[in-house]
Design an enzyme around this catalytic site. Structure first.
Site, short mmCIF file in Angstrom:
data_model
loop_
_atom_site.label_atom_id
_atom_site.label_comp_id
_atom_site.label_asym_id
_atom_site.label_seq_id
_atom_site.Cartn_x
_atom_site.Cartn_y
_atom_site.Cartn_z
N ASP A 1 2.69 2.53 3.01
CA ASP A 1 4.09 2.10 3.98
C ASP A 1 4.13 0.76 4.07
O ASP A 1 5.15 0.04 4.66
CB ASP A 1 4.03 2.82 5.26
CG ASP A 1 4.04 4.38 5.07
OD1 ASP A 1 5.17 4.62 4.19
OD2 ASP A 1 3.58 5.11 5.73
N CYS B 1 0.96 -1.07 -0.06
CA CYS B 1 -0.02 -0.04 -0.10
C CYS B 1 1.19 1.27 -0.17
O CYS B 1 1.78 1.26 -0.95
CB CYS B 1 -1.11 -0.09 1.20
SG CYS B 1 -0.04 -0.48 2.67
#
Lengths: 630, 549
Positions: free
Chosen positions: A350, A348
Site C-alpha cells: 500500500d 511496497c
C-alpha cells in the site's frame, strides 16, 4: 486528592491501598497505593520511615496500556500484570481479589477507547491560548520544505489534482509530480495503483536533480498494464537528465509480491515500462514485524535470562535482521540517488509502511537537514504523517483490528538510533529525542499522530481541538541536543554511508528496557556531558558580562586587577558580579531538566537511593525515567 | 648472533602492505631478530614495526610469481604483505615462522630492549608486597607478613612474602600448604576497610576420595573469622566438577570439617574451553558476511559473553558476601591461578575505589595476577589465530580485562583510566618489549633476573605523557561500591578489542575528541569563574560598601 476529579462513572474504585509492586527482574518489591484517574493509573510508594526521600511514583497513561492481565489468586494477593506500549511492564499484587477485579475491569473499559473524542489529546490542556496553539501547528510547513529541496522547479510541479482528496484519500492535498505528468496521466495511474496511491515526489536531491518518488503496488495481476501508469514512470524518468533509467524498488520479498499477483495486484513488468530497473529488497510485512517484536519482548522479559538464551532469542525473533533489512534498503536508495544520480520509485503493497521507512531513512542518509531536530520533525511530518502511515491502526489508538497493529514506526526510530551509534557527530538530537517521540505516538496526548491520514485529521479538526507535539518538543529542544553534534561534520559528510555488517546492529536497551532501571549503566556519559555543556554556556555568558568594559566602565578580569582598582568598584557592580556568578551555579541545568520533564507530563520517579535496588549501587547519578503524566 | 641463522632474507624491496581501513603502503621489508619492519622510506608515512612475538600465525598465498603472506597477530590484527618473487616470499615466511616461535625466554625481546624514554620510577619496585602490607597495617593489626615461602619451597607459585592471620605460625602454614593444590595455602587477597571482612584465595583442598582433612588448614582459615561469625567459601567450579576432582586427589571443603563456612559452587569455565571460545568469537567477528542470523548464532556459539557473565556474577557474589553480608570469603577453584584470580580481582574493582585508579589498577594486576602466580607465559603463548593445538593457552586475563571493561561501561565516570589502558594491558600480556608479563611466577622471574635485565611496563606507564593518554576524562572519584548489572542485555561485545581492526573507528574517535574538548573547555571556564569568585570575596573584605547592599 485533586487527582481524583472528573472520574467517569465506569471507574468502580478510585484507589486501593496496600498494593505491592514487584520488580520485574529481581525479588524486590515495594508497597504503595494505586490510584485510578480519568487519564492515568498511578502507583505511589508508601513513604518508609527510615527514608527521607519521597517514595517513587509511577504514572501510567491509560493509552499506553497494551494489555491487563489478572492472574490467579496467590497467598499474598491477586496479581495484576500490565504491559505498556512504551515497553513498561508492571506487576502489582492487590491484597483483596475484589479490589483487583474492580481495577481490572475499570482498566479494561478505559484502555479500549471506541471514539477519537475519548482520547487524551481532546482533554489535554497545557495552559496555552488559541494563538499559541495555532502557532504550534504552524511550526512545520511542508510547502516550505519542498521549496527547501528546490521544488517546484523546471521539472517538478505542484498539482492540485488531490485538493479535495478525490484521487487518493490517504494522500495529502498538496502533491508534487513531474511537469510532464498531465491530469489524465495522474488519474489513470492512480486507478492502476492500490488505494489510488500513484507515484509522487517525496524527496528531491538537488545536486543531481534525482528524485525519490513513492507509490503503492500496481494492480498488474498476471498481465494487466496501464498506459497512463507507464507514462507516469516515463515522466519521472524524463525529469532527470542525469540518468537514462529510473529504479523501481519493491521493498517486499519477491515471494510476497508474486503472491499479490493472484489478487490482481503485483509489481511492474520490466517489459512494459521503458527504462526502469526493477529491484526487490525484501523487507517483511507488518504481521511478521509484529510477531518479531512480540518474540523479542518475550525473550528479554524472561527472568534470570542466560546469555545463550538471550542471543538465541534475539536471533530467532529476527528483529535485528528486519532492522538491518530496512537500513540496507535505505542505503540502496541513497546510493542510487547520490552516486548514480538516478531517480528512484519506492513502493511496497500500500506504500504506507515499508515505503515510508525506506524513503524517510534514505532521505535522512542523504540530507543533513533531516538529522537536525527541526528537520527530523519535518521528515516525520512528510513521509509518515502526511503520506498516510496509519498511526491510528498501527499504534492501536482506538479499539480496532489487532492484525493492523505493527511496530513499523518504532522500527524506523530504531534504524535512526542505530545510525546515531555509528555516526555520533552527525545528529543534532540524542536518543532521548527518539524515545520521547516514541512515547507520544502512543500517548495520544497531542494531535499529530491521531488518525490514519490527513483527511481524517481534518475531519477531526485536530488543529483546532488539540495541541501539536512538535511545538512542545521544540520548546524544550535543549533537552534533546546531542552534545557531540558537529555541523562541520555534516558539511564534510553530507551523505552518510553506514556499514551494515551485522555486528554494527545492537540491541536498543534504552528503548526496550526503558523502565527497567537495573539494566542500565549507572552513570550516563550523555547526561554528564550535557550538564557540562550547559555549565560552560552559563559560565561563558557570565564571563562575557563581567569582562565587558562598556558595561562596567573598566575591565575586570584576571590578574590585572589590583587592590587600588577594586576600591573604586561601587556596590552596585559588586552586586552584578554576585548575581552573574549565581546564575552559573553548578547543576542548575539539572534542575531545569527536572522541571521540564514535569511540564511535559513526565515525572521523576525512582527517588529511592540506588543502593536499595538489587545489584544497583554506588553511582551518585540518578537515572530519570520518563512517562507521560498530567 | 644466533638470530642471523634464522633470517634467510633480511630485506626485500617493493613489498606492499595491506591493512584494513588504511591506505596500502609500498616499501622495503626488513627482518631483524625481533621485528618485522616495513618502511616506505618517505618522511610522512608511518612505518610498520611488528614484534615477531606478536605474530600468532601466518598463511602463504601465491598468484604467479607474486606471493602474499597473511600475518595474523596476537592482538587480533590481520595484515597482508605482497612480496614480489616466490623465493623471497618463502624465505620471509619461514623466517617469520621461526622467529615468532622461539622457545627460549631469554631470547625474547625484553632482554634486548633498551628504553628510549626517561625512567622516572622503576616499575619493578613500584608494587612490592612489603609496601602493600604497610597499607594493610595502617588499617588492622590482625595480619602479618610471613616469610615462610622466601625460597619458594612451600609454594613455588607464591611470592616470597604473603599476608596471613597473625595468630597462625609458619609451621601451620607449611602443613596447610601440603593440603592445598600446588601448595597454595589460603592467603589474604583483600581487606575490606569498611567492615574488616577479608577475601582470601587458595588452591583446592586435597581431600581425595577418602575425605582427608587437615587441622592446620582448618585453623588457618578459621583464624580469619570473627567470633560467632560464618564465612563463605566460593568454589569457582560446579559441584560435579569439584566431586570429580576428588578422584585426582583434589576436592572441596566438607561441611563436617568446616562447620563455620558455607560453600557456594559457581561455574566458571577454564583452560581449553576458554581458548576455544576466543577462537570462535574472533572467527565470528572476522566473518564479513552480511547475515544477521549467522552473526548472532556464531556469537552465541562462541559462549564468550556467557563466560563474561559467569565471571562477573561470581565476583558480584564474593563482593556481596563481604559488603552486604559482612562475612569473610575464601575463593578457590582447582589450582587457584585462573578463575580464582578473576573473581578476587574483580571483586576488588567492585568494592575498592582505589583499584579503579590507574596506579591502583596496576597494583591490582601485580598483586592478584603477577605475584599471585597466574602463568602468563603459558596462558598467553598463543592467541586466537594459532594453528597449533592449544596446550596451556587460555584467555583468562583477557576475560578479566573484558569484565573490567563491562564495569567501566556501566560506570563511565568511576574509573581513572580509560578503555585504552585495558587494551594496552591486553597487548602487552601477549607480546611486549617489557619484561613484566614474562614468565609464569615470581620464582621464575627472579631466576631470569627480569628486574635487572628488562624494563617494567609500569616504568613506561607511570610517566606524565603516558598517564595522560590512558586517563579517563570523565573520572570523578567515587568512593562507593559499584554493583554492575550482569543481565545479558547489559553486557556488550568489547568492540575496542574484538572489532578493533574490522571497522573504521574514525567517527567514534572524533566524537571522543569532541567529548574531551567539551570537558576541558568547561574546566577552563570554571577556573576563570572561580578566580572571579575569589576576586569578589576579596572585594567584599576590602570594600565595606559591599557588605550592606
Amino acid at each position: 486528592m485533586d487527582l481524583l476529579i472528573r472520574l467517569p462513572s465506569y471507574i468502580q474504585k478510585s484507589f486501593v491501598e496496600q498494593v505491592r509492586l514487584l520488580d520485574r527482574f529481581s525479588n524486590k518489591s515495594t508497597n504503595g497505593t494505586l490510584y485510578l484517574t480519568a487519564t492515568h493509573l498511578i502507583f505511589v510508594e508508601s513513604s518508609t520511615n527510615n527514608s527521607t526521600s519521597a517514595g517513587q511514583e509511577i504514572w501510567i497513561l491509560h493509552h499506553h496500556i497494551a494489555s491487563v492481565e489478572k492472574l490467579s489468586l496467590t497467598t499474598t494477593g491477586c496479581p495484576l500484570v500490565i504491559q505498556c506500549r512504551n515497553f513498561r511492564v508492571v506487576h502489582f499484587v492487590v491484597q483483596r481479589e475484589r479490589d483487583c477485579h474492580d481495577i481490572y475491569s475499570s482498566l479494561l473499559r478505559l484502555l479500549r477507547p471506541v471514539s477519537y473524542e475519548e482520547l487524551y489529546a481532546f482533554s489535554y490542556n497545557p495552559k496555552q491560548n488559541d494563538q499559541q496553539r495555532e502557532e504550534g501547528w504552524q511550526l512545520i510547513d511542508l510547502g516550505a520544505e519542498f521549496e527547501r529541496m528546490g521544488v517546484p522547479c523546471d521539472q517538478w510541479q505542484l498539482t492540485d489534482v488531490n485538493r479535495d482528496y478525490k484521487v487518493c484519500e490517504t494522500y495529502p492535498r498538496d502533491l508534487y509530480v513531474p511537469i510532464t505528468a498531465s491530469k489524465p496521466i495522474i488519474v489513470g495511474s492512480s486507478k492502476f495503483r492500490s488505494k489510488g496511491r500513484f507515484p509522487v515526489l517525496t524527496y528531491f536531491y538537488q545536486e543531481k536533480k534525482a528524485a525519490v518518488c513513492r507509490c503503492s503496488q500496481p494492480l498488474s495481476g498476471f498481465s494487466a498494464r496501464c498506459l497512463e501508469d507507464e507514462s507516469m514512470l516515463q515522466a519521472i524518468s524524463k525529469a532527470n537528465h542525469n540518468s537514462r533509467f529510473v529504479y523501481v524498488m519493491d521493498t517486499r520479498p519477491k515471494l510476497n509480491a508474486l503472491a499479490n499477483r493472484a489478487a490482481g495486484k503485483g509489481y511492474e513488468n520490466e517489459d512494459n515500462y521503458s527504462n526502469i530497473r526493477f529491484q526487490f529488497v525484501g523487507i517483511e510485512n507488518i504481521h511478521v514485524m509484529r510477531t518479531s517484536l512480540q518474540k523479542l519482548l518475550e525473550v528479554i522479559g524472561t527472568r534470570s535470562l542466560s546469555v545463550s538464551d538471550y542471543l538465541v532469542g534475539l536471533e530467532s525473533s529476527g528483529w535485528l535482521r528486519h532492522i538491518k533489512a530496512v537500513v540496507d534498503a535505505a542505503i540502496f536508495l541513497t546510493k542510487a540517488v547520490t552516486v548514480e544520480g538516478a531517480s528512484v520509485l519506492v513502493h511496497c503493497s500500500d506504500g504506507w509502511d515499508r515505503t515510508a521507512q525506506v524513503c524517510s531513512l534514505g532521505s535522512l542518509l542523504m540530507d543533513p537537514y533531516y538529522r537536525t531536530i527541526k528537520g527530523f520533525m519535518v521528515l516525520i511530518e512528510k513521509d509518515w504523517i502526511s503520506f498516510g502511515h496509519k498511526f491510528a491502526d498501527r499504534c492501536d489508538q482506538l479499539d480496532g483490528d489487532p492484525k493492523e497493529v505493527s511496530p513499523i514506526f518504532t522500527q524506523f526510530l530504531e534504524c535512526v538510533w542505530q545510525l546515531t551509534e555509528q555516526f555520533p557527530q552527525a545528529f543534532e538530537f540524542s536518543e532521548w529525542f527518539l524515545l520521547q517521540i516514541h512515547e507520544h505516538i502512543h500517548s495520544c496526548q497531542y494531535g499529530n499522530f491521531l488518525g490514519n491520514n490527513q483527511r481524517q485529521r481534518e475531519e477531526l479538526q485536530l488543529r483546532e481541538r488539540t495541541h501539536s507535539l512538535w511545538a512542545f518538543l521544540m520548546s524544550e529542544r535543549q533537552n534533546y541536543l546531542n552534545p557531540f553534534y558537529s555541523p562541520a561534520y555534516s558539511e564534510a559528510h553530507p551523505v552518510l554511508v553506514p556499514s551494515t555488517l551485522p555486528y554494527n546492529f545492537k540491541f536498543w536497551r534504552n528503548m526496550y528496557h526503558q523502565f527497567d532501571r537495573s539494566m542500565h549503566p549507572r552513570q550516563s556519559i550523555l547526561k554528564t556531558i550535557l550538564t557540562l555543556r550547559e555549565n560552560s554556556r552559563k559560565a561563558e555568558s557570565t564571563l562575557q558580562a563581567l569582562e565587558s568594559p562598556k558595561q562596567h566602565g573598566f575591565v575586570l578580569s584576571g590578574a590585572r586587577h589590583t587592590t587600588r582598582q577594586s576600591n573604586v568598584i561601587s556596590g552596585k557592580i559588586g552586586a552584578t558580579l554576585q548575581l552573574a556568578l549565581e546564575s552559573c551555579e553548578y547543576f542548575s541545568f539539572e534542575r531545569q531538566l527536572g522541571k521540564c520533564e514535569k511540564m511535559r507530563g513526565a515525572h521523576v520517579r525512582h527517588t529511592a537511593p540506588l543502593e536499595e535496588n538489587g545489584l544497583a549501587g554506588g553511582a551518585n547519578l540518578r537515572r530519570v525515567q520518563v512517562c507521560s503524566g498530567p | 648472533m644466533e638470530f642471523a641463522e634464522l633470517i634467510k632474507t633480511p630485506r626485500v624491496d617493493g613489498v606492499v602492505l595491506h591493512r584494513p581501513f588504511m591506505p596500502t603502503v609500498e616499501g622495503t621489508l626488513c627482518l631483524t631478530g625481533h621485528h618485522l619492519i616495513l618502511s616506505s622510506r618517505q618522511d610522512n608515512t608511518e612505518e610498520l614495526w611488528l614484534l615477531h612475538s606478536n605474530i600468532d600465525s601466518i598463511e602463504k598465498r601465491f598468484v604467479g610469481s607474486l606471493g602474499s603472506i597473511i600475518v595474523k597477530c596476537k592482538d587480533l590484527r590481520v595484515i597482508q604483505l605482497d612480496i614480489p618473487g616466490m623465493e623471497e616470499c618463502l624465505n620471509i615466511a619461514s623466517s617469520i615462522e621461526a622467529l615468532s616461535t622461539l622457545d627460549s625466554v631469554s631470547l625474547m625481546y625484553p632482554f634486548f630492549y633498551r628504553p628510549m624514554f626517561e625512567v622516572i620510577e622503576d616499575g619493578w619496585n613500584s608494587f612490592l608486597p612489603k609496601d602493600a602490607f604497610k597499607d594493610l597495617e595502617s588499617m588492622t593489626d590482625e595480619w602479618r607478613l610471613s616469610e615462610v615461602n622466601k625460597d619458594f619451597s612451600v609454594c613455588p607459585s607464591y611470592p616470597p612474602l604473603v599476608a596471613v592471620p597473625k595468630d597462625v605460625d609458619d609451621d601451620t602454614l607449611r602443613k596447610a600448604a601440603t593440603f592445598r593444590h600446588s601448595g597454595r595455602f589460603p592467603v589474604l587477597s583483600y581487606y575490606h576497610k569498611k567492615n574488616g571482612m577479608v577475601m582470601m584465595r587458595a588452591g583446592q583442598p586435597l581431600t581425595g576420595t577418602n575425605g582427608r582433612r587437615c587441622k592446620e588448614d582448618e585453623k588457618l582459615i578459621n583464624a580469619t573469622l570473627r567470633p560467632g561469625k560464618r564465612g563463605y567459601i566460593i568454589d569457582t567450579r560446579t559441584i560435579n566438577v569439584a566431586q570429580q576432582a576428588k578422584a585426582r586427589g583434589g576436592g572441596f571443603e566438607s561441611e563436617a570439617n568446616y562447620p563455620q563456612w558455607r560453600r557456594i559452587h559457581k561455574a566458571i569455565e577454564r583452560s581449553n574451553v576458554l581458548q576455544e571460545s576466543l577462537i570462535k568469537l574472533v572467527e565470528a567477528c572476522n566473518d564479513q558476511s552480511h547475515s544477521m542470523d549467522r552473526w548472532l548464532s556464531k556469537l552465541e556459539a562462541s559462549s564468550w559473553q556467557t563466560h563474561v557473565k559467569e565471571i562477573l556474577t561470581t565476583a558480584c557474589l564474593a563482593a556481596q558476601c563481604i559488603d552486604r553480608e559482612g562475612a569473610s570469603v575464601l575463593v578457590h577453584g582447582t589450582e587457584g591461578t585462573d578463575s580464582t584470580l578473576q573473581v578476587t580481582s574483580l571483586a576488588q574493582i567492585i568494592l575498592d575505589p582505589a583499584c579503579r585508579t590507574i596506579r591502583g589498577f596496576q597494583g591490582l594486576v601485580e598483586r592478584e595476577w603477577l605475584q599471585a602466580g597466574h602463568p602468563f607465559r603459558q596462558r598467553c603463548a598463543q592467541s586466537a589465530y594459532s594453528n597449533s593445538k592449544p596446550r596451556q593457552e587460555a584467555p583468562v586475563f583477557l576475560l578479566f580485562l573484558d569484565c573490567v571493561w563491562q564495569i567501566l561501561r556501566q560506570f563511565p565516570c568511576s574509573f581513572e583510566f580509560s578503555e585504552s589502558f585495558l587494551v594496552l594491558l591486553f597487548e602487552h600480556a601477549y607480546a611486549s618489549q617489557f619484561g613484566t608479563f614474562l614468565g609464569n611466577r615470581t620464582a621464575e622471574r627472579a631466576k631470569l633476573s627480569l628486574p635487572e635485565k628488562t624494563v617494567s611496563l609500569w616504568s613506561w606507564v607511570n610517566r606524565p605523557q603516558e598517564l595522560e593518554r590512558l586517563s579517563n576524562p570523565l573520572f570523578e572519584a567515587n568512593s562507593l561500591v559499584i554493583w554492575p548489572s550482569v543481565a545479558p542485555q547489559s553486557l556488550l561485545l568489547w568492540e575496542g578489542v574484538f572489532l578493533r581492526w574490522n571497522r573504521s573507528s574514525r567517527c567514534l574517535d572524533e566524537a571522543y575528541e569532541e567529548m574531551v574538548h567539551i570537558i576541558e573547555y568547561n574546566k577552563e571556564l570554571q577556573n576563570k569563574v572561580n578566580s572571579l569568585r575569589r576576586q569578589l570575596a576579596q572585594l567584599e573584605t576590602e570594600d565595606p560598601l559591599l557588605q550592606t547592599p
